[in-house]
Design an enzyme around this catalytic site. Structure first.
Site, PDB file in Angstrom:
ATOM      1  N   HIS A 272       0.833  -1.209   0.000  1.00 20.66           N
ATOM      2  CA  HIS A 272       0.000   0.000   0.000  1.00 20.66           C
ATOM      3  C   HIS A 272       0.866   1.256   0.000  1.00 20.66           C
ATOM      4  CE1 HIS A 272      -3.186  -2.719   1.362  1.00 20.66           C
ATOM      5  NE2 HIS A 272      -4.063  -1.739   1.259  1.00 20.66           N
TER       6      HIS A 272
ATOM      7  N   ASP B 167      15.242  17.605   0.186  1.00 26.62           N
ATOM      8  CA  ASP B 167      15.999  18.061  -0.991  1.00 26.62           C
ATOM      9  C   ASP B 167      16.556  16.890  -1.794  1.00 26.62           C
ATOM     10  OD1 ASP B 167      15.623  20.788  -0.736  1.00 26.62           O
ATOM     11  OD2 ASP B 167      17.423  21.085   0.491  1.00 26.62           O
TER      12      ASP B 167
HETATM   13 MN    MN Z   1       2.405  -2.234   3.298  1.00 36.78          MN
END
Ligand code: MN
Ligand code: MN
Length: 275
Positions: free
Chosen positions: A122, A247
């Protein structure tokens, strides 16, 4: 294919329903909930995603993301996290294509990673959307899923997700952007050569002291956690090993994080590595 997702036409209605407290047991969701999903881009749109096929903006009530047709994954996802998003809903595990993609594009299916050795990782964690079933289910759309090595997904990546929720438990409000960079090894592709495996996964976490401060809450002393983790096996278990400056992530990705914040403040907080 299930269709529990909110169509564009029903967002207004759902917003109304959610505003009166659906699935939000006792929490005060009203000040932070915008049915349009625009709240997830409060800190900017790092790649200026729009309608380009390799940088295609999808805004949902639960998060915003930039999808890349040619990689068949997102480039990044961006979301707000505070207590109003957390509850007791169980993982829905309903991995499925996202019907918001243009119909002519390859539609990644919940089974496409099967047998590849990669997890369905995810970007927006299931655990960050537990206030109700609809929100949790939205994290299982395959547009929010990337091919991630088990060692990465289940160790440092998961531990940083849990650390973020521990900050929310302390009352913080987070704005999180997570995404992918590069191409793993020898151009590893899954699903009949459709899905590109990234070389690394990164995350930027902006930590605000309390909910509702908005962009004015971002100051030179605001904590920003940034990491860039190789999408390999045998990664270090500790996410802290992978801290970098914003950065450096901007150099890696070509994006501009925190673009809505004044350049003076960006210059300070983007150069600092979270201690
Ligand atoms: Mn995960
Ligand atoms: Mn920036």
């Amino acid at each position: 294919m299930t269709n529990k997702d909110w169509g564009w036409g029903s967002i207004g209605l759902w917003g109304l329903v959610a505003s009166v407290g659906l699935g939000c047991g006792g929490c005060d969701r009203l000040p932070f909930f915008t049915p349009s999903g625009q709240v997830h881009l409060l800190m900017g749109n790092p790649s200026e995603a729009g309608t380009a096929p390799d940088n295609y903006l999808i805004i949902q009530p639960q998060y915003a993301l930039s999808y890349n047709r040619d990689r068949a994954t997102a480039n990044w996802a961006s979301w707000q996290l505070n207590q109003s998003w957390l509850g007791s809903t169980q993982r829905q595990d309903d991995f499925r294509p996202n019907t918001r993609l243009p119909i002519a594009w390859y539609q990644v299916d919940g089974d496409d990673y099967r047998g590849s050795g990669y997890d369905r990782g995810h970007l927006v964690p299931s655990g960050d959307r537990t206030a109700n079933q609809t929100d949790n289910s939205a994290t299982f759309l395959m547009t929010n899923i990337i091919p991630q090595t088990p060692d990465n997904n289940r160790e440092p990546w998961r531990e940083l997700e849990e650390y973020c929720r521990s900050l929310v438990d302390q009352g913080k409000e987070l704005y999180i952007i997570a995404g992918i960079a590069g191409v793993h090894g020898e151009q590893v592709k899954l699903a009949d050569n459709q899905v590109t495996v990234p070389a690394s996964v990164w995350k930027v976490v902006i930590v605000l002291d309390q909910p509702g401060l908005g962009i004015d809450g971002v100051m030179a002393n605001t904590r920003v956690i940034a990491v860039n983790m190789p999408n390999d096996e045998q990664v270090d278990d500790d996410w802290r090993s992978y801290r970098v400056s914003v950065d450096s992530l901007e150099a890696t990705t070509g994006y501009d994080f925190l673009s809505v914040i004044s350049t003076d403040i960006q210059a300070v907080i983007e150069a600092r590595i979270d201690p």
